[in-house]
Design a protein around this motif. Sequence first.
Motif, mmCIF file in Angstrom:
data_model
loop_
_atom_site.group_PDB
_atom_site.id
_atom_site.type_symbol
_atom_site.label_atom_id
_atom_site.label_comp_id
_atom_site.label_asym_id
_atom_site.label_seq_id
_atom_site.Cartn_x
_atom_site.Cartn_y
_atom_site.Cartn_z
ATOM 1 N N VAL A 131 1.075 -1.240 0.060
ATOM 2 C CA VAL A 131 0.095 -0.403 -0.118
ATOM 3 C C VAL A 131 1.148 0.815 0.056
ATOM 4 C CG1 VAL A 131 -2.085 -1.279 0.789
ATOM 5 C CG2 VAL A 131 0.178 0.323 2.719
ATOM 6 N N GLY A 132 1.734 0.627 -0.165
ATOM 7 C CA GLY A 132 2.837 2.243 -0.234
ATOM 8 C C GLY A 132 3.483 3.023 0.899
ATOM 9 N N HIS A 133 3.723 1.965 1.986
ATOM 10 C CA HIS A 133 3.826 3.195 3.274
ATOM 11 C C HIS A 133 5.158 4.083 3.095
ATOM 12 C CE1 HIS A 133 4.940 3.186 7.533
ATOM 13 N NE2 HIS A 133 3.062 2.984 7.856
ATOM 14 N N GLU A 154 0.847 6.073 -6.251
ATOM 15 C CA GLU A 154 1.435 7.083 -4.342
ATOM 16 C C GLU A 154 -0.235 6.573 -3.817
ATOM 17 O OE1 GLU A 154 2.477 9.548 -3.660
ATOM 18 O OE2 GLU A 154 3.462 10.374 -5.518
ATOM 19 N N PRO A 155 0.025 6.387 -2.734
ATOM 20 C CA PRO A 155 -0.436 5.719 -1.924
ATOM 21 C C PRO A 155 -2.139 6.038 -1.870
ATOM 22 C CG PRO A 155 0.828 6.556 -0.253
ATOM 23 C CD PRO A 155 1.437 7.006 -1.576
ATOM 24 N N GLU A 156 -2.681 6.893 -2.147
ATOM 25 C CA GLU A 156 -3.801 7.190 -2.600
ATOM 26 C C GLU A 156 -4.423 6.930 -3.452
ATOM 27 O OE1 GLU A 156 -1.944 10.045 -2.046
ATOM 28 O OE2 GLU A 156 -2.265 11.509 -3.229
ATOM 29 N N SER A 159 -4.958 3.525 -3.563
ATOM 30 C CA SER A 159 -6.107 3.025 -2.497
ATOM 31 C C SER A 159 -7.595 3.093 -3.713
ATOM 32 C CB SER A 159 -7.016 4.334 -1.129
ATOM 33 O OG SER A 159 -8.527 4.036 -0.808
ATOM 34 N N LEU A 160 -7.161 4.451 -4.274
ATOM 35 C CA LEU A 160 -8.664 4.716 -5.507
ATOM 36 C C LEU A 160 -8.141 3.086 -6.475
ATOM 37 C CD1 LEU A 160 -8.020 8.472 -5.570
ATOM 38 C CD2 LEU A 160 -10.094 7.161 -4.738
ATOM 39 N N PHE A 164 -6.583 -2.416 -0.674
ATOM 40 C CA PHE A 164 -7.408 -1.431 0.765
ATOM 41 C C PHE A 164 -6.531 -2.413 2.004
ATOM 42 C CE2 PHE A 164 -9.459 -1.278 5.239
ATOM 43 C CZ PHE A 164 -9.832 -0.725 5.100
ATOM 44 N N ALA A 185 -12.880 10.136 2.253
ATOM 45 C CA ALA A 185 -12.214 8.996 1.830
ATOM 46 C C ALA A 185 -13.558 8.243 0.718
ATOM 47 C CB ALA A 185 -12.359 8.165 2.420
ATOM 48 N N ALA A 188 -13.583 11.215 -2.032
ATOM 49 C CA ALA A 188 -12.764 11.191 -2.987
ATOM 50 C C ALA A 188 -12.716 9.355 -3.978
ATOM 51 C CB ALA A 188 -10.803 10.312 -2.195
ATOM 52 N N ARG A 189 -13.650 8.435 -3.784
ATOM 53 C CA ARG A 189 -13.403 7.396 -4.751
ATOM 54 C C ARG A 189 -14.846 7.830 -5.745
ATOM 55 N NH1 ARG A 189 -11.870 2.923 -2.742
ATOM 56 N NH2 ARG A 189 -10.293 3.363 -1.408
#
Lengths: 330, 482
Positions: A131-133, A154-156, A159-160, A164, A185, A188-189
């Motif tokens: 998830v890109g921590h 990018e992490p976001e 997620s998109l 998850f 959140a 954003a989706r």
Amino acid sequence: MASLQLNLPSPSPTSPLSCSPRLSRLNPSPLNHHCFTPIATRFLRFHSNYRQSLHPVSAVPSAVDLAETNGTDGRDSEKKPLLEVKDLTAVIAESKQEILKGVNLVVNEGEVHAVMGKNGSGKSTFSKVLVGHPDYEVTGGSVMFKGENLLEMEPEDRSLAGLFMSFQSPVEIPGVNNIDFLNMAYNARRRKLGLPELGPIEFYAYLFPKLELVNMKSDFLNRNVNEGFSGGERKRNEILQLAVLGADLAILDEIDSGLDVDALKDVAKAVNGILTPKNSVLMITHYLRLLEFIRPTYIHIMENGRIVKTGDISIAKVLEKEGYRAISSP
Amino acid sequence: MSALVFTPHIHTFTAITSRLQPKPKQRIKTSVALTRSPIIQASFSDPFVLQLAETFEDSLSPSQSPSLQKLRDSSSESLLSIPWPSRKDEPFRFTDTSFIKQSQIHPISKPPSTDHLTNVSNDTHSPNIVIVDGFILNSLSNSSNLPHGVYVGSLVDNPKDKIAQTLTKFSDDFQWGDLFWSINGLGAPDVAVVYIPAGVRVENPIHLSYVSVEGGEEGSNKLPVSNPRVLVVVEEGGEVGIIEEFTSIGRNDKCYWTNSVLEVMIEEGATVRHSYVQSQSLNSAHIKWTSVQQKSTSTYELVEVSTGGKLSRHNLHVQQLGPDTSTELSTFHLSLCGQTQDLHSRLVLDHPRAHSRQLHKCIVAHSQGQAVFDGNVKVNRYAQQTDAGQLTRSLLLEPRATVNVKPNLQIIADDVKCSHGAAISDLEESQLFYFQARGIDLETARKALVFSFGAEVIERCPYSFVRKRVENHVKELLSSTS
């Protein structure tokens, strides 16, 4: 032509075993595709059945069987790979200590995978890297998610894109209301999908049924994110987020730790309720008991930054009885 | 107007400070003693301050109220011995006031015409007193619907003996005032009074709206100054909420100086909930004194949100005059441009079983922005079984953003519970990542976290319409800077 659903133990990254399936996946043979459709559909239906019930299913084929049957039937061309991890290596960003030392894993649509392993074997790092921590740095290998290079996102955006991760110990965010956070959140989706954003009232209507799913009271929404939450409440909150946001691949990092049996049942029930035949799950756990509620297709054993063994639930049972010594590669 | 403009004389001033510097502890004593002997005083005078005092005296017509005239006289006298503060003076070590000094300061000598002010009162929560450039505008003030005996208005219109006495006593007893305190005492054209009789509980908060109308253009170097002054007296067992709101009308880049003083006298068992919102022009100087005296078993709660001003300084002085007294101070300062936001607070506990809580939070989000906090809590010999807590947290969001914090507890009593803490940080990476992991972009996440940092203070404001207004204002400011 090895199995595509699972990652065979690959003692060395250059092993032809671990390379060839990837190649074949990228160039699926049209002939295979045609021939073996019926088998694949049957398999999918079977998946959807067991998801809907909580009863353990005994008929999960063992990894070895699968490997053998799949090796030649090319059913993989039908099963779409969702996540393909290839020779992934990663270090701790600060100390440069290597944690992942060549992880290979393929998760197809609709599959449930479990990763087990000793403390410090790299399980949680693996999920955080996916998830890109920012605490970790990828030093080699590749990760494809839905055919795109996950490591460049990018992490976001990860997620998109439908990835998850439920955090093992989610942070407290004082001053940010739980419902506002969820709304932010979720919007954003929706923005990503080109849908209009939901205001607080519309969002509450969407959210309310999800609360029941994780067995949470609505006053929970007016508290600050994770602030003063008990261990059980934090896990439920993570699953609530999963329920609200949805995901193609849900990585559940030790959702069973710190839960009593009832809470575990609630959380597992919620996860099962959220899953559809198309989503996949990657669970990280120490205990068999979670696997009895959410039945994995495959179990992988991680050791020293690699996946050293893959099999079915029977591996977990051996583990439970005899510990990791019984599994460890000689 | 040219008669009122003057130029600084810096050399004299530095000579004075160097003489005072070696004995900083004696400063207060010295100045008190000197007020009695004008001859010695003269040698300590700062010509700049003298000239400034003269322009104030010239700009004002004599007051009809003897107590106000007395205040002016004593303030004028004390100005003779106070130099303009420099960075060498401890209270101004981190706060540079030279921007005010180098401007062409001129007192605003008459209230502006009311045409400018049409949009002040068409609010559903109409204020009880409107103070424009230091002048109380009765036409815009609304003192109906107040309980019997409650007085809200000008000192001149209703000079109750008790109020006049309190005003005089306050200014005589108060030894902590600085130059700006005295400038206000000399320059205040009027005193707004809020009087709550014994046992009266005022349901709706008393809303004081301070509006700045006159102001110089940006870069014009003109700095009109106003000196609003308010006195709040709450008798035994009374209860009231006070909302102070500082705004300006028209363009938000006007240059002016608001030099405000609020005095609060809380009698036995009385309660005052004070909300102070400062959102003045980003080219303005905002200097504010809040002096609170609390008798036994009384309660004072302050919530402050300061976002405006190029230089904003709040001097907060709270003194407990009896046992079992409770004080809660929550302040939030936001420096989004090259602003200085300063809080100097002093809490003096002299009596047993005092309770105090102080939370100060500030955000500096500009490389030239600065926040200053000097928080002094004095737990004196007789303040046994005191429970005093102080916490300051600062967020620095840009490289070279500055914060100077000086939390200091002075404890003489030996049976007390005291705590203090100071934290300075950027946003937590783990928190930012949590947002990102849920698909929320970094910019939105930062904003939400920055806002939530201040929300802890804003939430404590007991009045929802003030909270809403402040929340929206802070959100607007945060989104305009990105």
